[in-house]
Design a protein around this motif. Structure first.
Motif, mmCIF file in Angstrom:
data_model
loop_
_atom_site.group_PDB
_atom_site.id
_atom_site.type_symbol
_atom_site.label_atom_id
_atom_site.label_comp_id
_atom_site.label_asym_id
_atom_site.label_seq_id
_atom_site.Cartn_x
_atom_site.Cartn_y
_atom_site.Cartn_z
ATOM 1 N N ASP A 6 0.879 -1.164 0.000
ATOM 2 C CA ASP A 6 0.000 0.000 0.000
ATOM 3 C C ASP A 6 0.919 1.217 0.000
ATOM 4 O O ASP A 6 1.671 1.425 0.963
ATOM 5 C CB ASP A 6 -0.889 -0.012 1.242
ATOM 6 C CG ASP A 6 -1.838 1.173 1.295
ATOM 7 O OD1 ASP A 6 -1.709 2.106 0.469
ATOM 8 O OD2 ASP A 6 -2.720 1.170 2.171
ATOM 9 N N ALA A 8 0.467 4.375 0.399
ATOM 10 C CA ALA A 8 0.213 5.407 1.409
ATOM 11 C C ALA A 8 0.808 5.030 2.763
ATOM 12 O O ALA A 8 1.420 5.864 3.441
ATOM 13 C CB ALA A 8 -1.283 5.648 1.541
ATOM 14 N N THR A 9 0.643 3.776 3.163
ATOM 15 C CA THR A 9 1.098 3.349 4.488
ATOM 16 C C THR A 9 2.346 2.471 4.449
ATOM 17 O O THR A 9 2.896 2.149 5.500
ATOM 18 C CB THR A 9 -0.015 2.553 5.199
ATOM 19 O OG1 THR A 9 -0.299 1.376 4.434
ATOM 20 C CG2 THR A 9 -1.272 3.388 5.344
ATOM 21 N N ARG A 10 2.749 2.057 3.253
ATOM 22 C CA ARG A 10 3.878 1.137 3.052
ATOM 23 C C ARG A 10 3.662 -0.197 3.774
ATOM 24 O O ARG A 10 4.589 -0.851 4.198
ATOM 25 C CB ARG A 10 5.187 1.769 3.476
ATOM 26 C CG ARG A 10 5.566 2.943 2.609
ATOM 27 C CD ARG A 10 6.929 3.423 2.894
ATOM 28 N NE ARG A 10 7.193 4.568 2.037
ATOM 29 C CZ ARG A 10 8.315 5.223 2.047
ATOM 30 N NH1 ARG A 10 9.288 4.869 2.842
ATOM 31 N NH2 ARG A 10 8.493 6.254 1.250
ATOM 32 N N THR A 11 2.398 -0.593 3.869
ATOM 33 C CA THR A 11 2.030 -1.865 4.473
ATOM 34 C C THR A 11 2.053 -2.945 3.408
ATOM 35 O O THR A 11 1.560 -2.737 2.296
ATOM 36 C CB THR A 11 0.603 -1.779 5.067
ATOM 37 O OG1 THR A 11 0.545 -0.682 5.959
ATOM 38 C CG2 THR A 11 0.237 -3.054 5.792
ATOM 39 N N GLU A 12 2.603 -4.097 3.751
ATOM 40 C CA GLU A 12 2.642 -5.217 2.825
ATOM 41 C C GLU A 12 1.256 -5.850 2.761
ATOM 42 O O GLU A 12 0.736 -6.333 3.759
ATOM 43 C CB GLU A 12 3.670 -6.247 3.286
ATOM 44 C CG GLU A 12 3.872 -7.378 2.331
ATOM 45 C CD GLU A 12 4.962 -8.327 2.759
ATOM 46 O OE1 GLU A 12 4.679 -9.535 2.841
ATOM 47 O OE2 GLU A 12 6.096 -7.866 3.011
#
Length: 135
Positions: A6, A8-12
């Protein structure tokens, strides 16, 4: 390793480990419903190659993926605009190729990849869909 993040959040969001990879090409469907990772793989000895299409269903929970494996040489790939269908140009040599059309079943919650039909032994170099999204 293919990783979907993601931005925006740098979430995998999803990851997939791939082995014996020579090349990867990414093909986004224009509505963002599907992502296809076209993975050119080689055998352990490196003498033979084949292509896997790792197709991610971006709208489904946990972003499931399906795999379509082809032993033929791949010349082209294209998503139908705003739909769940795609086409692949493939063949054993560059002079006589086939064009195969597939469906993912549905945008959300589709069952599996199914072949619609194949046009065989044609001289073809590119695959383009109508902007309205018909074959």
């Amino acid at each position: 390793r293919v990783v979907l993040l993601d931005p925006a959040t740098r979430t995998e969001l999803r990851s997939k480990n791939l082995f014996n990879v020579r090349e990867v090409k990414l093909h986004w469907q224009n509505s963002g419903d599907f992502l296809c990772a076209q993975v050119l793989r080689h055998s352990k000895t490196g003498k033979t190659t084949f292509t896997n299409f790792e197709i991610f269903r971006m709208r489904d929970a946990n972003i499931p993926n399906e795999i379509l494996e082809m032993k033929d040489m791949i010349e082209g790939f294209a998503w139908e605009p705003s739909r769940e269908r795609f086409g692949i140009i493939h063949g054993e040599n560059q002079h006589r190729l086939c064009v195969s059309f597939y469906t993912m079943g549905a945008i959300e919650g589709g069952s599996k990849i199914e072949k619609i039909y194949t046009i065989e032994n044609k001289q073809v170099s590119d695959l383009h869909w109508s902007p309205a999204g018909n074959m």
